[in-house]
Design a protein around this motif. Structure first.
Motif, short mmCIF file in Angstrom:
data_model
loop_
_atom_site.label_atom_id
_atom_site.label_comp_id
_atom_site.label_asym_id
_atom_site.label_seq_id
_atom_site.Cartn_x
_atom_site.Cartn_y
_atom_site.Cartn_z
N ARG A 5 20.12 17.61 24.63
CA ARG A 5 20.41 18.21 25.94
C ARG A 5 20.77 19.69 25.81
NH1 ARG A 5 24.75 15.37 24.20
NH2 ARG A 5 26.81 16.28 24.46
N HIS A 6 21.52 20.07 24.74
CA HIS A 6 21.84 21.48 24.54
C HIS A 6 20.58 22.28 24.27
CE1 HIS A 6 25.56 19.32 23.27
NE2 HIS A 6 26.12 20.23 24.03
N ASN A 7 19.68 21.70 23.51
CA ASN A 7 18.43 22.40 23.20
C ASN A 7 17.62 22.65 24.47
OD1 ASN A 7 19.20 22.06 20.53
ND2 ASN A 7 17.79 20.36 20.16
N ALA A 8 17.55 21.64 25.33
CA ALA A 8 16.80 21.80 26.58
C ALA A 8 17.38 22.94 27.41
CB ALA A 8 16.81 20.49 27.37
N LEU A 9 18.71 23.03 27.45
CA LEU A 9 19.34 24.08 28.24
C LEU A 9 19.11 25.45 27.60
CD1 LEU A 9 20.99 24.92 30.65
CD2 LEU A 9 23.09 24.29 29.41
N VAL A 47 20.66 19.13 35.01
CA VAL A 47 20.37 18.52 33.71
C VAL A 47 20.36 17.01 33.82
CG1 VAL A 47 21.25 20.47 32.38
CG2 VAL A 47 22.81 18.62 33.01
N SER A 48 19.48 16.39 33.04
CA SER A 48 19.32 14.94 33.08
C SER A 48 20.20 14.26 32.04
CB SER A 48 17.85 14.57 32.83
OG SER A 48 17.47 14.98 31.52
N ARG A 102 30.39 34.39 11.08
CA ARG A 102 30.38 33.17 11.89
C ARG A 102 29.12 32.34 11.69
NH1 ARG A 102 27.69 34.17 17.03
NH2 ARG A 102 28.67 32.24 17.71
N ARG A 103 28.57 32.34 10.48
CA ARG A 103 27.38 31.55 10.21
C ARG A 103 27.73 30.07 10.14
NH1 ARG A 103 24.93 34.41 5.08
NH2 ARG A 103 23.51 32.64 5.12
N ARG A 104 26.85 29.26 10.69
CA ARG A 104 27.06 27.83 10.72
C ARG A 104 26.49 27.18 9.46
NH1 ARG A 104 26.31 25.46 16.58
NH2 ARG A 104 27.32 27.06 17.80
N SER A 105 26.99 26.01 9.16
CA SER A 105 26.38 25.26 8.07
C SER A 105 25.03 24.75 8.52
CB SER A 105 27.26 24.07 7.67
OG SER A 105 27.32 23.13 8.72
N LEU A 106 24.12 24.53 7.56
CA LEU A 106 22.75 24.18 7.91
C LEU A 106 22.56 22.68 8.01
CD1 LEU A 106 20.78 26.77 5.79
CD2 LEU A 106 21.55 26.89 8.15
N ALA A 107 23.31 22.05 8.88
CA ALA A 107 23.12 20.61 9.15
C ALA A 107 23.60 20.34 10.55
CB ALA A 107 23.90 19.76 8.16
N GLY A 108 22.80 19.65 11.33
CA GLY A 108 23.20 19.38 12.70
C GLY A 108 22.55 18.15 13.25
N ARG A 109 23.29 17.41 14.04
CA ARG A 109 22.70 16.28 14.73
C ARG A 109 21.83 16.77 15.88
NH1 ARG A 109 28.10 12.44 15.12
NH2 ARG A 109 28.40 12.17 12.87
N THR A 110 21.17 15.84 16.51
CA THR A 110 20.22 16.20 17.56
C THR A 110 20.91 16.96 18.70
OG1 THR A 110 18.91 14.26 17.07
CG2 THR A 110 18.53 15.31 19.19
N GLY A 111 20.56 18.23 18.83
CA GLY A 111 21.03 19.00 19.97
C GLY A 111 22.52 19.21 20.03
N CYS A 112 23.22 19.03 18.92
CA CYS A 112 24.67 19.18 18.94
C CYS A 112 25.02 20.65 18.97
CB CYS A 112 25.29 18.52 17.72
SG CYS A 112 27.07 18.77 17.59
N GLY A 113 25.63 21.10 20.05
CA GLY A 113 25.90 22.52 20.19
C GLY A 113 26.99 23.06 19.31
N LEU A 114 27.76 22.19 18.66
CA LEU A 114 28.86 22.66 17.83
C LEU A 114 28.67 22.28 16.37
CD1 LEU A 114 31.86 21.81 20.17
CD2 LEU A 114 30.71 23.98 19.89
N CYS A 115 27.47 21.92 15.97
CA CYS A 115 27.23 21.48 14.60
C CYS A 115 27.59 22.57 13.61
CB CYS A 115 25.77 21.10 14.41
SG CYS A 115 25.25 19.74 15.45
N VAL A 138 13.62 12.00 26.27
CA VAL A 138 14.03 13.39 26.16
C VAL A 138 14.82 13.82 27.40
CG1 VAL A 138 12.13 14.05 24.64
CG2 VAL A 138 11.83 14.21 27.11
N HIS A 139 15.67 14.81 27.18
CA HIS A 139 16.45 15.38 28.27
C HIS A 139 15.69 16.54 28.91
CE1 HIS A 139 20.08 13.09 27.64
NE2 HIS A 139 20.12 13.43 26.36
N ALA A 140 16.05 16.83 30.14
CA ALA A 140 15.47 17.97 30.85
C ALA A 140 16.59 18.87 31.35
CB ALA A 140 14.62 17.51 32.03
N ALA A 141 16.31 20.17 31.36
CA ALA A 141 17.17 21.15 32.01
C ALA A 141 16.28 21.95 32.94
CB ALA A 141 17.84 22.06 30.99
#
Length: 273
Positions: free
Chosen positions: A186-190, A211-212, A106-119, A165-168
């Motif tokens: 936002r996912h990263n903050a959480l 969460v903000s 279940r390894r993910r590809s190595l590219a993701g948008r900012t804080g995208c939890g499903l990248c 920036v977002h806060a959790a």
């Protein structure tokens, strides 16, 4: 651009900016939130690259590992090493061999948008992974939720400087904010918050997340995986977020602002009696 380590410690970098108003133009140094690639590497296996704010990265790695099912308990994490590279950061996490082997499927590809939890997820089954329902009947009062909402800006130290920036935050049953983490995603903050809670052995069963941001499916999923029974967001939820929250017994409050909030799922998580 090559950010020095000292620049990244507070999550901001200063740029010369030009402010225009009705009368004149002024030049001044403006702090801007740092956004850079953060590679999460488990047992030597590259799992994901997230665009994130390079603060509290050990908390980020712990929380991500827990909420993504890389490990079941923070005690399984043997070590965390943070390596600064020219264009980003590597966070190398050592985990038991059996956990490492399980990642190969279940390894993910190595590219993701900012804080995208499903990248990088390329299967529906991976995008909508099951999560256990939150047990217990813990509930918080509207007054406790309002208290945390009013107090949140005081804990958003990075956002006070950069405004982007977002806060959790985690608040106890009385609405006192115990921990806050910030990130451009936002996912990263959480994830940072959940990692910090586990690292400090804070019992999260009798409190809630604030969460903000809006509340997406992934935000509810991460909240449930941490065993937290309520998430409140200053903006609206998505349809999948509401459906998942109802299924896994997570209270979901949207538009949580001074003086009001709207409960979309599991109203029993709000103690009105």
């Amino acid at each position: 651009m090559n950010y020095g380590f000292t620049m990244a410690l507070d999550g901001s970098h200063t740029f010369l900016a030009h402010r225009f108003d009705d009368r004149d133009v002024t030049s001044r140094d403006e702090p801007v939130a740092i956004e850079m690639p953060v590679a999460l590497i488990f047992a030597g296996r590259s799992f994901a690259v997230m665009l994130a704010t390079p603060t509290d990265l050990a908390d980020f790695a712990c929380g991500f590992a827990l909420t993504e099912g890389v490990v079941e308990d923070v005690d399984e994490i043997e070590s965390i090493e943070i390596r600064r590279l020219e264009r980003g950061v590597e966070v190398r996490v050592e985990i038991p061999p059996d956990r490492a082997l399980a990642l190969d499927g279940r390894r993910r590809s190595l590219a993701g948008r900012t804080g995208c939890g499903l990248c990088g997820v390329d299967r529906f089954s991976e995008a909508l992974r099951p999560v256990a329902a939150v047990g217990g009947d813990a509930a918080v009062t509207p007054a406790a939720l309002h208290r945390a909402v009013v107090d949140l800006p005081r804990h958003q130290l990075l956002n006070a400087r950069v405004g982007s920036v977002h806060a959790a935050a985690f608040a106890d049953a009385n609405g006192e904010i115990l921990l806050t983490r910030e990130d451009v995603g936002r996912h990263n903050a959480l994830d940072k918050l959940i990692g910090a809670l586990r690292a400090r052995s804070i019992d999260s069963r009798h409190g809630f997340v604030l969460v903000s941001s809006r509340c997406s499916y992934e935000m509810v999923h991460k909240t449930a995986s941490a065993g937290i029974g309520l998430i409140a967001a200053v903006s609206a939820p998505t349809s999948l977020a509401v459906e998942l929250a109802d299924k896994v017994r997570v209270g979901l409050a949207g538009y949580a602002r001074q003086g009001r909030f709207t409960i979309y799922a599991r109203p029993e998580r709000i103690a009105t009696a």
